[in-house]
Design an enzyme around this catalytic site. Structure first.
Site, mmCIF file in Angstrom:
data_model
loop_
_atom_site.group_PDB
_atom_site.id
_atom_site.type_symbol
_atom_site.label_atom_id
_atom_site.label_comp_id
_atom_site.label_asym_id
_atom_site.label_seq_id
_atom_site.Cartn_x
_atom_site.Cartn_y
_atom_site.Cartn_z
ATOM 1 N N ARG A 12 0.830 -1.207 0.000
ATOM 2 C CA ARG A 12 0.000 0.000 0.000
ATOM 3 C C ARG A 12 0.863 1.256 0.000
ATOM 4 O O ARG A 12 0.585 2.219 -0.715
ATOM 5 C CB ARG A 12 -0.935 -0.013 1.214
ATOM 6 N N HIS A 17 -9.001 5.076 2.258
ATOM 7 C CA HIS A 17 -8.734 5.871 3.454
ATOM 8 C C HIS A 17 -9.965 6.694 3.749
ATOM 9 O O HIS A 17 -10.558 7.297 2.843
ATOM 10 C CB HIS A 17 -7.525 6.786 3.240
#
Length: 406
Positions: free
Chosen positions: A335, A359
């Site tokens: 990530r 997110h």
């Protein structure tokens, strides 16, 4: 004139409700249906209010006078007796008063609310440390120094992150106890700074394009532990989800014809569904896995049983066997790699990158905007990233263009 039991029994209903006074605010309300209800009129804060003491004869004349006297004692202390009555009722309905009983009650409530299994597992683990020391204690008697003893045990073992989570879990139990009228305050607030602070350690990740190409080639050459781990690592590089989201992925979440993967909110960290576009390379990998596991529930089942997903250590162990230690690159590091190199490319809106990483934006409207408006850009971005992974795998440098977005 005060009431007597004989007088009360002789009272007959009439067409309208009527009041029979006993004195000092206490009276019996006789309704047309024959019910006889104890009431007490009083004033508090400049307002006239009424208390209910139940029905006669279940609540006797003696009982009603006792309740009246208790209400008057509360008034003498400037306490509204109706508030006291509500607290006592909540306490009766709430159940046990020990820390363990209240903690288990809270856990059951969260489970009923649909919290993810992984979340519940962690909450039970952290509260188990507190229950071992405080479980049998009445919660309203537990003070900050007692809780600190539990936290110090973890501090001595250098489990600072765990100690922080245990303190948070204890505080949650106390706040629930306050809400259910079994405690008056949360002593965990006084423990901030009482133990050493945990220094967060970032997940190790390779963020150099050339070194990442080395990693991709090592994954391609990996031959251990069957096809599942290798394919999982290849997909981690292409899709950069959270490792647990991929390990526990189920076939029903994928639409390979539409090239999408919908991670359900029950497993997603942010507790909302997260839809990801699949580049052609990822679709090819998943179709290859279908030949192995397509008849089962999990895309990546455990080596021991198809009823469970792949172990959380499987990808870590594979990376380590390739020469990439936990200080170099871990599964979660994919990530960071993708986020870093995508942002460095200058081709994509940073908000689109954040949306693809799932997110959570603090502004709910902005978060919804991310998921919807940026979908087309995310589709282009994932295709571009998959192509760049091929370039890096071949040894080519990642093009560092900072200009017009794709």
């Amino acid at each position: 004139m005060s009431l007597t039991d004989t007088a009360i029994r002789s009272l007959k209903p009439s067409d309208k409700p009527r009041k029979q006074a006993d004195g000092e605010g206490l009276y019996l309300l006789v309704n047309p249906n024959g019910s006889k209800l104890w009431r007490m009129k009083y004033r508090f804060g400049g307002r006239e209010k009424t208390l209910s003491f139940g029905a006669y004869p279940a609540t006797t004349l003696k009982d009603a006078r006792k309740l009246r006297d208790e209400a008057k004692a509360s008034l003498a202390k400037a306490v509204d007796p109706s508030v006291t009555a509500k607290i006592e009722k909540a306490q009766r309905l709430a159940g046990g008063n020990s820390f363990k009983e209240i903690a288990e009650e809270l856990l059951a409530k969260k489970e009923a609310e649909g919290k993810a299994a992984a979340t519940m597992k962690n909450k039970r683990l952290y509260l188990s440390f507190a229950i071992a020391d405080l479980g049998s204690r009445p919660i309203d008697e537990i003070k900050a120094p007692e809780i600190l003893i539990t936290l110090r045990k973890l501090e001595k073992r250098d489990k600072l992150a765990t100690a922080g989570r245990v303190r948070g879990g204890i505080g949650e139990v106390f706040r629930y106890a306050i809400a259910t009228a079994r405690a008056e305050s949360d002593p965990t607030g006084a423990l901030r700074g009482a133990i050493k602070a945990h220094k967060a350690k970032h997940q190790s990740a390779i963020t150099d394009a050339k070194a990442f190409g080395d990693l991709l080639r090592a994954i391609d050459a990996y031959e251990g532990r069957g096809p599942g781990v290798k394919a999982a690592l290849q997909l981690m590089a292409l899709l950069y989800p959270r490792p647990g989201e991929l390990r526990q992925a189920e076939w029903k979440e994928f639409d390979l014809d539409k090239a999408t993967w919908t991670i359900p909110g029950s497993r997603a960290k942010m507790r909302r569904d997260h839809k990801k576009p699949l580049p052609p390379q990822a679709v090819v990998l998943l179709k290859g896995m279908q030949e192995w596991t397509g008849n089962g529930r999990y895309v990546f089942p455990s080596e021991r049983t198809v009823k469970r997903p792949m172990s959380d250590m499987a990808m870590n162990t594979a990376l380590k066997s390739m020469g990439f230690s936990k200080d170099t690159h871990v599964p979660h590091g994919f990530r960071t790699t993708a986020s870093t190199l995508l942002n460095q490319s200058g081709k994509f809106n940073p908000d689109a990158i954040e949306a693809e990483l799932a997110h959570l934006d603090s502004n709910a409207i902005r978060a919804a905007y991310h998921r919807g408006v940026y979908w087309d850009e995310r589709v282009r971005m994932t295709a571009w990233w998959a192509d760049e992974c091929e370039r890096m795998r071949s040894g080519a440098e990642l093009i560092q263009l900072k200009g017009r977005r794709a």
